[in-house]
Motif scaffolding. Structure first.
Motif, PDB file in Angstrom:
ATOM      1  N   GLY A  99       0.835  -1.060  -0.052  1.00  0.00           N
ATOM      2  CA  GLY A  99       0.051   0.053  -0.057  1.00  0.00           C
ATOM      3  C   GLY A  99       0.960   1.236   0.076  1.00  0.00           C
ATOM      4  N   ARG A 100       1.682   1.422   0.891  1.00  0.00           N
ATOM      5  CA  ARG A 100       2.890   2.540   0.909  1.00  0.00           C
ATOM      6  C   ARG A 100       3.530   2.697  -0.396  1.00  0.00           C
ATOM      7  NH1 ARG A 100       6.735   0.846   4.312  1.00  0.00           N
ATOM      8  NH2 ARG A 100       5.411   0.659   5.979  1.00  0.00           N
ATOM      9  N   ILE A 101       4.006   1.368  -1.353  1.00  0.00           N
ATOM     10  CA  ILE A 101       4.583   1.424  -2.509  1.00  0.00           C
ATOM     11  C   ILE A 101       3.649   2.114  -3.509  1.00  0.00           C
ATOM     12  CG2 ILE A 101       5.458   0.163  -4.299  1.00  0.00           C
ATOM     13  CD1 ILE A 101       6.806  -1.588  -2.225  1.00  0.00           C
ATOM     14  N   LEU A 102       2.206   1.690  -3.217  1.00  0.00           N
ATOM     15  CA  LEU A 102       1.424   2.143  -4.420  1.00  0.00           C
ATOM     16  C   LEU A 102       1.204   3.807  -4.234  1.00  0.00           C
ATOM     17  CD1 LEU A 102      -1.195  -0.766  -4.662  1.00  0.00           C
ATOM     18  CD2 LEU A 102       0.445   0.239  -6.429  1.00  0.00           C
ATOM     19  N   LYS A 103       0.778   3.941  -2.863  1.00  0.00           N
ATOM     20  CA  LYS A 103       0.841   5.549  -2.760  1.00  0.00           C
ATOM     21  C   LYS A 103       2.053   6.394  -3.133  1.00  0.00           C
ATOM     22  CE  LYS A 103      -2.308   4.890   1.228  1.00  0.00           C
ATOM     23  NZ  LYS A 103      -2.326   4.772   2.679  1.00  0.00           N
ATOM     24  N   THR A 104       3.106   5.886  -2.853  1.00  0.00           N
ATOM     25  CA  THR A 104       4.285   6.652  -3.279  1.00  0.00           C
ATOM     26  C   THR A 104       4.778   6.680  -4.710  1.00  0.00           C
ATOM     27  OG1 THR A 104       5.838   4.903  -2.516  1.00  0.00           O
ATOM     28  CG2 THR A 104       5.492   6.720  -0.807  1.00  0.00           C
ATOM     29  N   SER A 105       3.991   5.637  -5.506  1.00  0.00           N
ATOM     30  CA  SER A 105       4.572   5.523  -6.907  1.00  0.00           C
ATOM     31  C   SER A 105       3.375   6.249  -7.879  1.00  0.00           C
ATOM     32  CB  SER A 105       4.373   4.096  -7.101  1.00  0.00           C
ATOM     33  OG  SER A 105       5.499   3.241  -6.392  1.00  0.00           O
ATOM     34  N   LEU A 106       2.652   6.976  -7.288  1.00  0.00           N
ATOM     35  CA  LEU A 106       1.531   7.628  -8.153  1.00  0.00           C
ATOM     36  C   LEU A 106       2.200   8.475  -9.296  1.00  0.00           C
ATOM     37  CD1 LEU A 106      -1.438   8.346  -5.750  1.00  0.00           C
ATOM     38  CD2 LEU A 106      -1.394   6.791  -7.565  1.00  0.00           C
ATOM     39  N   PRO A 107       3.199   9.252  -9.051  1.00  0.00           N
ATOM     40  CA  PRO A 107       3.675  10.096 -10.266  1.00  0.00           C
ATOM     41  C   PRO A 107       4.374   9.203 -11.299  1.00  0.00           C
ATOM     42  CG  PRO A 107       4.729  10.683  -7.885  1.00  0.00           C
ATOM     43  CD  PRO A 107       3.755   9.499  -7.716  1.00  0.00           C
ATOM     44  N   MET A 108       4.530   7.833 -11.057  1.00  0.00           N
ATOM     45  CA  MET A 108       4.969   7.021 -12.004  1.00  0.00           C
ATOM     46  C   MET A 108       3.676   6.457 -12.789  1.00  0.00           C
ATOM     47  SD  MET A 108       8.347   7.024 -12.165  1.00  0.00           S
ATOM     48  CE  MET A 108       8.445   5.916 -13.404  1.00  0.00           C
ATOM     49  N   ALA A 109       2.699   6.721 -12.427  1.00  0.00           N
ATOM     50  CA  ALA A 109       1.475   6.226 -13.159  1.00  0.00           C
ATOM     51  C   ALA A 109       1.403   6.844 -14.575  1.00  0.00           C
ATOM     52  CB  ALA A 109       0.112   6.392 -12.336  1.00  0.00           C
ATOM     53  N   VAL A 110       1.551   8.092 -14.899  1.00  0.00           N
ATOM     54  CA  VAL A 110       1.533   8.640 -16.237  1.00  0.00           C
ATOM     55  C   VAL A 110       2.340   7.984 -17.061  1.00  0.00           C
ATOM     56  CG1 VAL A 110       1.720  10.708 -17.427  1.00  0.00           C
ATOM     57  CG2 VAL A 110       0.655  10.797 -15.264  1.00  0.00           C
ATOM     58  N   PRO A 111       3.738   7.848 -16.924  1.00  0.00           N
ATOM     59  CA  PRO A 111       4.777   7.324 -17.897  1.00  0.00           C
ATOM     60  C   PRO A 111       4.307   5.494 -17.843  1.00  0.00           C
ATOM     61  CG  PRO A 111       5.730   7.940 -16.092  1.00  0.00           C
ATOM     62  CD  PRO A 111       4.593   8.416 -15.864  1.00  0.00           C
ATOM     63  N   ALA A 112       3.880   4.960 -17.070  1.00  0.00           N
ATOM     64  CA  ALA A 112       3.525   3.599 -17.209  1.00  0.00           C
ATOM     65  C   ALA A 112       2.204   3.401 -18.020  1.00  0.00           C
ATOM     66  CB  ALA A 112       3.411   2.984 -15.525  1.00  0.00           C
ATOM     67  N   LEU A 113       1.467   4.241 -17.733  1.00  0.00           N
ATOM     68  CA  LEU A 113       0.116   3.976 -18.454  1.00  0.00           C
ATOM     69  C   LEU A 113       0.419   4.314 -20.128  1.00  0.00           C
ATOM     70  CD1 LEU A 113      -2.615   5.424 -16.127  1.00  0.00           C
ATOM     71  CD2 LEU A 113      -2.347   2.998 -16.843  1.00  0.00           C
ATOM     72  N   THR A 114       1.505   5.283 -20.092  1.00  0.00           N
ATOM     73  CA  THR A 114       1.649   5.809 -21.574  1.00  0.00           C
ATOM     74  C   THR A 114       2.459   4.622 -22.284  1.00  0.00           C
ATOM     75  OG1 THR A 114       2.048   8.010 -20.979  1.00  0.00           O
ATOM     76  CG2 THR A 114       2.877   7.368 -23.005  1.00  0.00           C
ATOM     77  N   TYR A 115       3.425   3.942 -21.395  1.00  0.00           N
ATOM     78  CA  TYR A 115       4.046   2.755 -21.856  1.00  0.00           C
ATOM     79  C   TYR A 115       2.933   1.610 -22.276  1.00  0.00           C
ATOM     80  CZ  TYR A 115       7.069  -1.469 -21.590  1.00  0.00           C
ATOM     81  OH  TYR A 115       7.540  -2.607 -21.825  1.00  0.00           O
ATOM     82  N   LEU A 116       2.018   1.487 -21.325  1.00  0.00           N
ATOM     83  CA  LEU A 116       1.266   0.096 -21.453  1.00  0.00           C
ATOM     84  C   LEU A 116       0.170   0.523 -22.757  1.00  0.00           C
ATOM     85  CD1 LEU A 116      -0.381  -2.183 -20.349  1.00  0.00           C
ATOM     86  CD2 LEU A 116      -1.862  -0.346 -19.203  1.00  0.00           C
ATOM     87  N   LEU A 117      -0.168   1.985 -22.953  1.00  0.00           N
ATOM     88  CA  LEU A 117      -1.150   2.077 -24.176  1.00  0.00           C
ATOM     89  C   LEU A 117      -0.171   2.011 -25.650  1.00  0.00           C
ATOM     90  CD1 LEU A 117      -3.159   5.147 -22.700  1.00  0.00           C
ATOM     91  CD2 LEU A 117      -3.701   2.708 -23.178  1.00  0.00           C
ATOM     92  N   MET A 118       0.967   2.513 -25.452  1.00  0.00           N
ATOM     93  CA  MET A 118       1.762   2.381 -26.548  1.00  0.00           C
ATOM     94  C   MET A 118       2.117   0.942 -27.306  1.00  0.00           C
ATOM     95  SD  MET A 118       4.387   5.571 -26.153  1.00  0.00           S
ATOM     96  CE  MET A 118       5.227   5.493 -27.581  1.00  0.00           C
ATOM     97  N   ASN A 119       2.246   0.105 -26.066  1.00  0.00           N
ATOM     98  CA  ASN A 119       2.570  -1.116 -26.525  1.00  0.00           C
ATOM     99  C   ASN A 119       1.303  -2.332 -26.493  1.00  0.00           C
ATOM    100  OD1 ASN A 119       5.386  -1.047 -26.640  1.00  0.00           O
ATOM    101  ND2 ASN A 119       5.261  -0.636 -24.580  1.00  0.00           N
TER     102      ASN A 119
END
Length: 119
Positions: A99-119
Motif C-alpha cells: 500500500g505504501r509503495i502504491l501511494k508513493t508510486s503515483l507520479p510514475m502512473a502517467v509514464p507507466a500508463l503511456t507505456y502500456l497504451l503504446m505497447n
C-alpha cells in the motif's frame, strides 16, 4: 570488544556498496531485456510461433510484477527485526508495504500508463 570505525570510512564503504548494487541491477536489467528480445525473435523467427506481441509483453510485465511483489520487504523488517510490539504477521506487513509503495508510486502512473497504451 566493539570496534568503532570513523564515520568517513563507513560512508565510503556504504557508498561503494550502493554503487555495486546499482551496477548489479543495471547489468541484470540489460540481461533481462536482451534475453526477452532474443527469445521473442527466436520464437517468431526460428520456431515460427504465431503469438501476439501484446500478449507476450503483458505476460512478461505480469511476471515482473509478481516477482517484485514477492521480493518486496517491509523497511521495518529490514531495519529492526527484534520489535517489541505485537507482531501482526508477515502478510499484514507485506500488504502495508504494498500500500505504501502504491501511494508513493503515483507520479510514475502517467509514464507507466503511456507505456502500456503504446505497447
Amino acid at each position: 570488544g566493539a570496534h568503532s570505525f570513523p564515520r568517513a570510512v563507513v560512508y565510503k564503504v556504504t557508498r561503494l556498496a550502493m554503487i555495486g548494487i546499482k551496477l548489479g541491477v543495471l547489468v541484470l536489467l540489460c540481461a533481462q531485456n536482451s534475453l526477452y528480445t532474443l527469445l521473442r525473435r527466436y520464437s517468431r523467427g526460428v520456431l515460427r510461433e504465431e503469438v501476439s506481441t501484446s500478449a507476450v509483453l503483458f505476460a512478461a510485465e505480469a511476471l515482473k510484477l509478481v516477482v517484485s511483489a514477492v521480493l518486496v520487504e517491509s523497511p521495518d523488517a529490514l531495519v529492526n527485526t527484534q520489535r517489541k510490539e505485537v507482531h501482526r504477521g508477515p502478510l499484514a506487513d507485506r500488504l502495508e508495504t504494498w500500500g505504501r509503495i502504491l501511494k508513493t508510486s503515483l507520479p510514475m502512473a502517467v509514464p507507466a500508463l503511456t507505456y502500456l497504451l503504446m505497447n
